[in-house]
Design a protein around this motif. Structure first.
Motif, PDB file in Angstrom:
ATOM      1  N   SER A   1       0.831  -1.200   0.000  1.00  0.00           N
ATOM      2  CA  SER A   1       0.000   0.000   0.000  1.00  0.00           C
ATOM      3  C   SER A   1       0.862   1.245   0.000  1.00  0.00           C
ATOM      4  O   SER A   1       0.568   2.232  -0.675  1.00  0.00           O
ATOM      5  CB  SER A   1      -0.912  -0.020   1.228  1.00  0.00           C
ATOM      6  OG  SER A   1      -1.665   1.139   1.300  1.00  0.00           O
ATOM      7  N   SER A   2       1.950   1.168   0.753  1.00  0.00           N
ATOM      8  CA  SER A   2       2.873   2.315   0.833  1.00  0.00           C
ATOM      9  C   SER A   2       3.499   2.588  -0.527  1.00  0.00           C
ATOM     10  O   SER A   2       3.615   3.743  -0.947  1.00  0.00           O
ATOM     11  CB  SER A   2       3.946   2.023   1.878  1.00  0.00           C
ATOM     12  OG  SER A   2       4.877   3.064   1.930  1.00  0.00           O
ATOM     13  N   VAL A   3       3.883   1.520  -1.255  1.00  0.00           N
ATOM     14  CA  VAL A   3       4.484   1.680  -2.581  1.00  0.00           C
ATOM     15  C   VAL A   3       3.493   2.333  -3.530  1.00  0.00           C
ATOM     16  O   VAL A   3       3.832   3.258  -4.289  1.00  0.00           O
ATOM     17  CB  VAL A   3       4.956   0.306  -3.128  1.00  0.00           C
ATOM     18  CG1 VAL A   3       5.301   0.426  -4.607  1.00  0.00           C
ATOM     19  CG2 VAL A   3       6.162  -0.190  -2.351  1.00  0.00           C
ATOM     20  N   VAL A   4       2.234   1.873  -3.508  1.00  0.00           N
ATOM     21  CA  VAL A   4       1.203   2.444  -4.378  1.00  0.00           C
ATOM     22  C   VAL A   4       1.060   3.937  -4.113  1.00  0.00           C
ATOM     23  O   VAL A   4       1.047   4.765  -5.035  1.00  0.00           O
ATOM     24  CB  VAL A   4      -0.156   1.723  -4.183  1.00  0.00           C
ATOM     25  CG1 VAL A   4      -1.284   2.494  -4.880  1.00  0.00           C
ATOM     26  CG2 VAL A   4      -0.089   0.299  -4.705  1.00  0.00           C
ATOM     27  N   ASN A   5       0.982   4.296  -2.841  1.00  0.00           N
ATOM     28  CA  ASN A   5       0.786   5.714  -2.501  1.00  0.00           C
ATOM     29  C   ASN A   5       1.991   6.559  -2.908  1.00  0.00           C
ATOM     30  O   ASN A   5       1.833   7.686  -3.412  1.00  0.00           O
ATOM     31  CB  ASN A   5       0.527   5.856  -1.010  1.00  0.00           C
ATOM     32  CG  ASN A   5      -0.828   5.302  -0.610  1.00  0.00           C
ATOM     33  OD1 ASN A   5      -1.760   5.302  -1.406  1.00  0.00           O
ATOM     34  ND2 ASN A   5      -0.932   4.795   0.620  1.00  0.00           N
ATOM     35  N   LEU A   6       3.202   6.005  -2.708  1.00  0.00           N
ATOM     36  CA  LEU A   6       4.402   6.753  -3.074  1.00  0.00           C
ATOM     37  C   LEU A   6       4.483   6.961  -4.583  1.00  0.00           C
ATOM     38  O   LEU A   6       4.834   8.038  -5.065  1.00  0.00           O
ATOM     39  CB  LEU A   6       5.649   6.009  -2.576  1.00  0.00           C
ATOM     40  CG  LEU A   6       5.906   6.061  -1.050  1.00  0.00           C
ATOM     41  CD1 LEU A   6       7.007   5.095  -0.657  1.00  0.00           C
ATOM     42  CD2 LEU A   6       6.282   7.491  -0.636  1.00  0.00           C
ATOM     43  N   VAL A   7       4.134   5.900  -5.350  1.00  0.00           N
ATOM     44  CA  VAL A   7       4.201   6.014  -6.804  1.00  0.00           C
ATOM     45  C   VAL A   7       3.161   7.024  -7.301  1.00  0.00           C
ATOM     46  O   VAL A   7       3.439   7.865  -8.165  1.00  0.00           O
ATOM     47  CB  VAL A   7       3.973   4.638  -7.463  1.00  0.00           C
ATOM     48  CG1 VAL A   7       3.808   4.791  -8.986  1.00  0.00           C
ATOM     49  CG2 VAL A   7       5.122   3.703  -7.160  1.00  0.00           C
ATOM     50  N   VAL A   8       1.940   6.984  -6.746  1.00  0.00           N
ATOM     51  CA  VAL A   8       0.897   7.923  -7.158  1.00  0.00           C
ATOM     52  C   VAL A   8       1.326   9.349  -6.866  1.00  0.00           C
ATOM     53  O   VAL A   8       1.165  10.256  -7.688  1.00  0.00           O
ATOM     54  CB  VAL A   8      -0.433   7.593  -6.456  1.00  0.00           C
ATOM     55  CG1 VAL A   8      -1.460   8.704  -6.690  1.00  0.00           C
ATOM     56  CG2 VAL A   8      -0.980   6.261  -6.938  1.00  0.00           C
ATOM     57  N   GLU A   9       1.952   9.556  -5.649  1.00  0.00           N
ATOM     58  CA  GLU A   9       2.414  10.904  -5.294  1.00  0.00           C
ATOM     59  C   GLU A   9       3.492  11.368  -6.274  1.00  0.00           C
ATOM     60  O   GLU A   9       3.489  12.520  -6.724  1.00  0.00           O
ATOM     61  CB  GLU A   9       2.964  10.896  -3.868  1.00  0.00           C
ATOM     62  CG  GLU A   9       3.425  12.265  -3.390  1.00  0.00           C
ATOM     63  CD  GLU A   9       4.028  12.210  -1.996  1.00  0.00           C
ATOM     64  OE1 GLU A   9       4.300  13.287  -1.449  1.00  0.00           O
ATOM     65  OE2 GLU A   9       4.233  11.099  -1.474  1.00  0.00           O
ATOM     66  N   LEU A  10       4.365  10.462  -6.632  1.00  0.00           N
ATOM     67  CA  LEU A  10       5.448  10.787  -7.560  1.00  0.00           C
ATOM     68  C   LEU A  10       4.909  11.162  -8.943  1.00  0.00           C
ATOM     69  O   LEU A  10       5.394  12.092  -9.579  1.00  0.00           O
ATOM     70  CB  LEU A  10       6.395   9.584  -7.666  1.00  0.00           C
ATOM     71  CG  LEU A  10       7.673   9.765  -8.487  1.00  0.00           C
ATOM     72  CD1 LEU A  10       8.577  10.834  -7.862  1.00  0.00           C
ATOM     73  CD2 LEU A  10       8.430   8.440  -8.567  1.00  0.00           C
ATOM     74  N   LEU A  11       3.839  10.433  -9.375  1.00  0.00           N
ATOM     75  CA  LEU A  11       3.285  10.661 -10.710  1.00  0.00           C
ATOM     76  C   LEU A  11       2.390  11.892 -10.791  1.00  0.00           C
ATOM     77  O   LEU A  11       1.990  12.294 -11.885  1.00  0.00           O
ATOM     78  CB  LEU A  11       2.485   9.434 -11.171  1.00  0.00           C
ATOM     79  CG  LEU A  11       3.297   8.142 -11.375  1.00  0.00           C
ATOM     80  CD1 LEU A  11       2.382   6.993 -11.741  1.00  0.00           C
ATOM     81  CD2 LEU A  11       4.366   8.333 -12.451  1.00  0.00           C
ATOM     82  N   GLN A  12       2.058  12.487  -9.618  1.00  0.00           N
ATOM     83  CA  GLN A  12       1.210  13.680  -9.640  1.00  0.00           C
ATOM     84  C   GLN A  12       1.993  14.936 -10.019  1.00  0.00           C
ATOM     85  O   GLN A  12       1.406  15.986 -10.267  1.00  0.00           O
ATOM     86  CB  GLN A  12       0.538  13.895  -8.264  1.00  0.00           C
ATOM     87  CG  GLN A  12      -0.424  12.802  -7.853  1.00  0.00           C
ATOM     88  CD  GLN A  12      -1.497  12.531  -8.897  1.00  0.00           C
ATOM     89  OE1 GLN A  12      -1.958  13.457  -9.550  1.00  0.00           O
ATOM     90  NE2 GLN A  12      -1.834  11.263  -9.061  1.00  0.00           N
ATOM     91  N   THR A  13       3.315  14.834 -10.049  1.00  0.00           N
ATOM     92  CA  THR A  13       4.126  15.980 -10.493  1.00  0.00           C
ATOM     93  C   THR A  13       3.926  16.180 -11.984  1.00  0.00           C
ATOM     94  O   THR A  13       3.328  15.345 -12.660  1.00  0.00           O
ATOM     95  CB  THR A  13       5.621  15.718 -10.201  1.00  0.00           C
ATOM     96  OG1 THR A  13       6.022  14.538 -10.890  1.00  0.00           O
ATOM     97  CG2 THR A  13       5.866  15.567  -8.711  1.00  0.00           C
TER      98      THR A  13
END
Length: 765
Positions: free
Chosen positions: A51-63
Motif C-alpha cells: 500500500s505504501s508503494v502504491v501511494n508513493l508512486v501515485v504521489e510521484l506521478l502527480q508531479t
C-alpha cells in the motif's frame, strides 16, 4: 511523507466514490446484470509495504509530466533485489491517475521498463487506461485506437478490459468491433459473463443469428462456459420484446432454447414463461404449451400460478375442462399455490359454457381450507362472474343469495357490475318489475348505476313491449345526469321501428344527434331496415347518405334491405342503382341479394331474367338455396305453370345438393290440389315421408281441401291418423274443413275422436 500519504488516500477514496457503482436506468441495469464486479486473479493479501508503494508512486506521478523521477520510479516498481510488483498494484496506481493522457504515459513507461514483457502487468495497466478513456467524450473512438495499439503490441486483454470494450462498442453501434474484441480474447478467458455481454449487444442490434450461434456454443451438453441465470435473463428478455429488431424467432425455436437452458438448470422466470405460454396458445398451439410447462415441471423449474393461469385460459376457451382439472390437481401436488385469478379463470369458462353447477363447486373449493389444499378468498370479480353465470341460465334467485354472501365480506361488497348482472338476468327472464326493484335497491345501497344499467333496463322493457315505459325511464335517468349512448338509442329506435312507428324512431335519431351522441353503424343499419320495411325508401336512402357522411360504409345487409324494399315497390331503377353502389363499394352481391332479385322477377312473370340471375349466381360461386328454388317454384305455381314448377322440383331433388323443405312441398301440394291433381299431391306426401321431411298443419290442410273436393273419406281418415302420429295440432282451418265435410257425411264420431285431447290453435295459415 505522512502528508503525502493522507492526500493520496483521500484521492483514492474520492476516485472510488466518483466511479459509477450502479447503472442509472433500467436499460443500463440489464446491460450490467451480466457482468460480475471483478474478474482479476485473486489479489494478494493487503500488506502495509504494498500500500505504501502504491501511494508513493501515485504521489510521484502527480508531479508535472516532465518532472518524473524515473530512477526513483524504477526503484519503487522494479527493484533489482525483489520480484516485480503484483499486477493489482499497477492497476490501482493507473486508476488513481487523473486522465487518460497520464495513464497512457504511465503505461508506456511500464512497457518500456518492465523486465517481464509477457507478464499480466501490461494487461492490467492497459485495463485502467481503458477505464479512463471510457469516461471521456468520444470515448468509443479513443477506445478503438487504444485497442488497436494493444493489438499491435500483442498485449493480451484482461477479462475486465474486454468486458468494458465490448460494452462500450456495443453502445456505440460498433458491433463488429465488439466481436473483434471477443475473438482477440484467449479462449480460456471467454467466460460466461463475457459471452452474456456480447449476446446482449447482438440481440440489441438485431444480429439474432449471430447471438443464437454464440448461445448454441454455451448450450452444448459439456460446454466449458455454460449459461447462467444472467444468460437466461438476457435471451428471454430479448425474445419477449415485441418491438425487437432483426429477424423474428418463431415459437418452436424459443421452445427449443427453453429446453436446452433447462438442461443446464437455467429456467425462464414466471413473466417470460407466462408470455411464452400465452404466445403458443394464441397461435393455436395449446398442446405445445402444455408440453413446455410440464417439461419444465419435470426438470425442476420453479413454477408460479401466472404461467399455469395462461394455460388454463387457453384450455377454457377450448372447453377442455378435464385438462383444466388435471392441471389444477398438478398445481396442488407441486405446491404451486393457485391464486384468485386461477379460480376466476375456471369459474369464468365454466359459466360461459353454462356449466354453472361445476363453477359453484370450484367456488366452494376456494373456501375449502386446508382439507382441500386451497385457501383463496374470492374477490368481487369472482362473485360477479358466478352471479352472471347463474343469471344467464335463469337462476336469478341463487344469484341474489350470493349477493347476501358478498355483504358478509367487507372487501367484497356488491358493486355496479353485480347489480347489472342481476338486472340483466331478470330482464331476460321477462321479470321487468323485479329488475326495476333491483334498480331501486341499487340506489338505496348507494351503488351508482352506469350506462350499462340504463341500457339493460331500456332494452329489456323494449323487448317485452313496454316501449313507453322505456322512454319514460330513459328521460328520468337523463334528468338525473345519466346520459344514454348509441346502444340506448339503438334499442329505442329498433323498438319503434318494429311497431312501425317510424316518426318516433326518426325523432329519437334527431334527439341523439342534438345530444352530441355520435350514432354508430348499428343505429344507421337499424333505421335503414325499419324505414325500408315500412316502405319509406326515400328516407331510408337519406339515412344511407347520412351514414356515409359520418364515415361508415354500408354493409351487405343494408344494401340487401334497400334492394328488397325497392323490389317490393317495383322500383327497379333504384334497385339497380343500389347494385351499382354495392359494386363501387367493393361489396359483391351475396345469396340474399340474388334471392331477392330472383323472387321479384319470378313474381312479375319475368322468368327468363330470373333464370339468368340464377345462372349468374352459380357462376359467382354461390350455391342456390332452398329459398332460391322456392321463389321460382312458388312463382310458377302462381302463374299456373305447374309443369315447370314440378320440373324445377325434380331437378332440385335429383341434381341439387339442396333438398326440398316443408315449405316447397306445401306450395306444390296446395297448387296440385287446387288444380284437382290430388293423386300427385298424395304422392308428394309419400315422398316427404321417404325423405324424412316433416309435414306441418298447412300440409294437411291443403290435402284435406283437395280430398274434400274428391270426397275421398278413407284417404282423409288416413291423413288424420298421420296428423296424430306427427303430433301436428289442427288449427281453425283444419276444424272448419273437417267439421263441414264429416258432419255432412255423418262422421261426427270420427271427428270427435280426432280432436279429443288436442288444443285447437288459431294459426295464421
Amino acid at each position: 511523507m505522512s502528508a503525502a500519504l493522507t492526500v493520496s488516500s483521500k484521492q483514492s477514496k474520492l476516485l472510488r466514490f466518483l466511479r459509477p457503482q450502479t447503472p442509472p436506468n433500467l436499460s443500463s441495469l440489464l446491460r450490467h446484470l451480466s457482468a460480475e464486479p471483478d474478474h482479476h486473479p485473486p489479489a494478494p493479501p493487503p500488506q502495509n509495504d504494498s500500500s505504501s508503494v502504491v501511494n508513493l508512486v501515485v504521489e510521484l506521478l502527480q508531479t508535472t509530466d516532465n518532472d518524473w523521477n524515473e530512477d526513483k520510479l524504477h526503484q519503487l516498481l522494479f527493484p533489482t533485489t525483489s520480484p516485480p510488483p503484483p499486477p493489482h498494484n499497477l492497476l490501482q496506481i493507473t486508476r488513481l491517475l487523473g486522465s487518460t493522457a497520464k495513464a497512457l504515459k504511465f503505461f508506456n513507461w511500464v512497457q518500456a521498463n518492465s523486465p517481464c514483457q509477457d507478464s499480466p502487468l501490461l494487461s492490467f495497466t492497459l485495463e485502467a487506461v481503458f477505464e479512463h478513456a471510457s469516461r471521456e467524450p468520444n470515448s468509443h473512438n479513443k477506445l478503438l485506437d487504444l485497442f488497436k495499439t494493444s493489438k499491435s503490441h500483442k498485449i493480451p486483454l484482461s477479462v475486465n478490459a474486454a468486458t468494458l470494450l465490448i460494452r462500450c462498442f456495443g453502445r456505440a453501434q460498433m458491433v463488429d468491433e465488439s466481436f473483434l474484441v471477443y475473438n482477440e480474447l484467449c479462449p480460456s478467458r471467454r467466460l460466461t459473463h463475457i459471452r452474456n455481454i456480447l449476446i446482449d449487444v447482438l440481440f440489441r442490434k438485431g444480429r439474432v443469428d449471430d447471438a443464437l450461434h454464440l448461445l448454441d456454443e454455451m448450450l452444448q451438453p459439456k460446454a466449458e462456459f455454460p449459461p447462467n441465470s444472467n444468460t437466461g435473463h438476457i435471451v428471454f428478455s430479448a425474445l419477449s420484446k415485441r418491438d425487437k429488431v432483426g429477424r423474428a424467432v418463431d415459437e418452436e425455436e424459443i421452445v427449443g432454447l427453453v429446453s436446452k437452458f433447462a438442461e443446464h438448470e437455467v429456467f425462464p422466470n414466471s413473466i417470460w414463461l407466462t408470455q411464452l405460454i400465452s404466445r403458443l396458445c394464441r397461435s393455436g398451439r395449446t398442446d405445445r404449451a402444455w408440453d413446455v410447462l410440464h417439461g419444465l415441471m419435470k426438470l425442476g423449474g420453479v413454477m408460479e400460478a401466472a404461467s399455469c393461469n395462461a394455460l388454463l385460459t387457453a384450455l377454457g376457451r377450448a372447453r377442455e375442462f378435464k385438462r383444466m382439472n388435471t392441471l389444477l390437481a398438478e398445481m396442488k401436488e407441486m405446491d404451486i399455490q393457485p391464486n384468485v385469478v386461477t379460480f376466476g379463470i375456471l369459474i369464468n369458462h365454466l359459466c360461459k359454457f353454462r356449466r354453472v353447477d361445476e363453477a359453484l363447486e370450484v367456488f366452494e373449493k376456494m373456501n375449502g381450507g386446508e382439507s382441500n389444499g386451497f385457501l383463496v378468498e374470492p374477490d368481487v370479480i369472482t362473485y360477479n362472474t358466478l352471479i352472471d353465470g347463474l343469471c344467464k341460465v335463469g337462476r336469478q334467485e341463487e344469484g341474489l343469495g350470493l349477493v347476501e354472501r358478498m355483504r358478509s365480506q367487507p372487501r367484497c361488497m356488491p358493486n355496479t357490475v353485480t347489480y347489472n348482472c342481476l338486472i340483466d338476468g331478470y330482464c331476460k327472464a321477462s321479470m321487468i318489475e323485479a329488475a326495476r326493484e333491483l334498480f331501486d335497491q341499487m340506489n338505496k345501497d348507494g351503488v351508482p348505476p352506469n350506462v350499462v344499467t340504463l341500457n339493460t333496463l331500456v332494452d329489456g322493457m323494449c323487448k317485452h313491449g313496454r316501449i313507453n315505459g322505456a322512454v319514460e325511464f330513459f328521460n328520468e335517468m337523463q334528468g338525473k345526469g345519466l346520459k344514454g349512448n348509441a346502444v340506448t338509442y339503438t334499442a329505442l329506435i329498433r323498438a319503434f321501428c318494429n311497431v312501425n312507428n317510424i316518426e318516433k324512431a326518426m325523432e329519437l335519431f334527431d334527439e341523439m344527434l342534438e345530444a352530441g351522441c355520435s350514432p354508430d353503424a348499428i343505429v344507421y343499419y337499424t333505421l335503414i331496415s325499419g324505414l325500408s320495411q315500412a316502405g319509406k325508401l326515400d328516407r331510408a336512402s337519406f339515412v344511407l347518405s347520412k351514414m356515409k357522411e359520418a364515415g361508415f360504409s354500408p354493409d351487405i345487409v343494408s344494401f340487401n334491405v334497400l334492394i328488397n324494399g325497392f323490389c317490393r315497390k317495383n322500383k327497379l331503377d333504384e334497385a339497380y342503382e343500389m347494385l351499382k353502389e354495392m359494386e363501387n363499394a367493393g361489396i359483391k352481391p351475396d345469396g340474399v341479394t340474388y334471392n331477392t332479385l330472383i323472387s321479384h322477377f319470378s313474381k312479375t312473370g319475368d322468368f327468363s331474367t330470373a333464370h339468368r340471375l340464377m345462372k349468374k349466381m352459380v357462376k359467382e360461386g354461390l350455391v342456390p338455396t332452398v329459398v332460391t328454388y322456392g321463389a321460382l317454384i312458388h312463382a310458377y305455381c302462381l302463374n299456373g305453370n305447374l309443369d315447370e314448377a314440378m320440373k324445377i322440383f325434380r331437378d332440385m331433388s335429383s341434381t341439387s345438393k339442396v333438398p326440398p323443405n316443408t315449405v316447397i312441398y306445401n306450395i306444390l301440394i296446395n297448387s296440385l290440389c287446387r288444380k284437382n291433381q290430388v293423386d300427385l299431391a298424395l304422392s308428394l306426401m309419400d315422398d316427404m315421408k321417404v325423405k324424412g321431411v316433416k309435414p306441418n298443419t298447412n300440409t294437411f290442410n291443403a290435402m284435406f281441401k283437395g280430398l274434400q273436393e274428391k270426397n275421398w273419406l278413407s284417404k282423409a281418415f288416413e291423413l288424420m291418423d298421420r296428423m296424430t302420429e306427427h303430433a301436428c295440432n289442427p288449427d281453425y282451418i283444419t276444424m272448419e274443413i273437417l267439421t263441414e265435410w264429416l258432419s255432412a257425411v255423418g262422421e261426427t264420431a270420427k271427428l270427435k275422436s280426432f280432436v279429443q285431447g288436442y288444443e285447437v290453435s288459431a294459426s295464421a295459415a
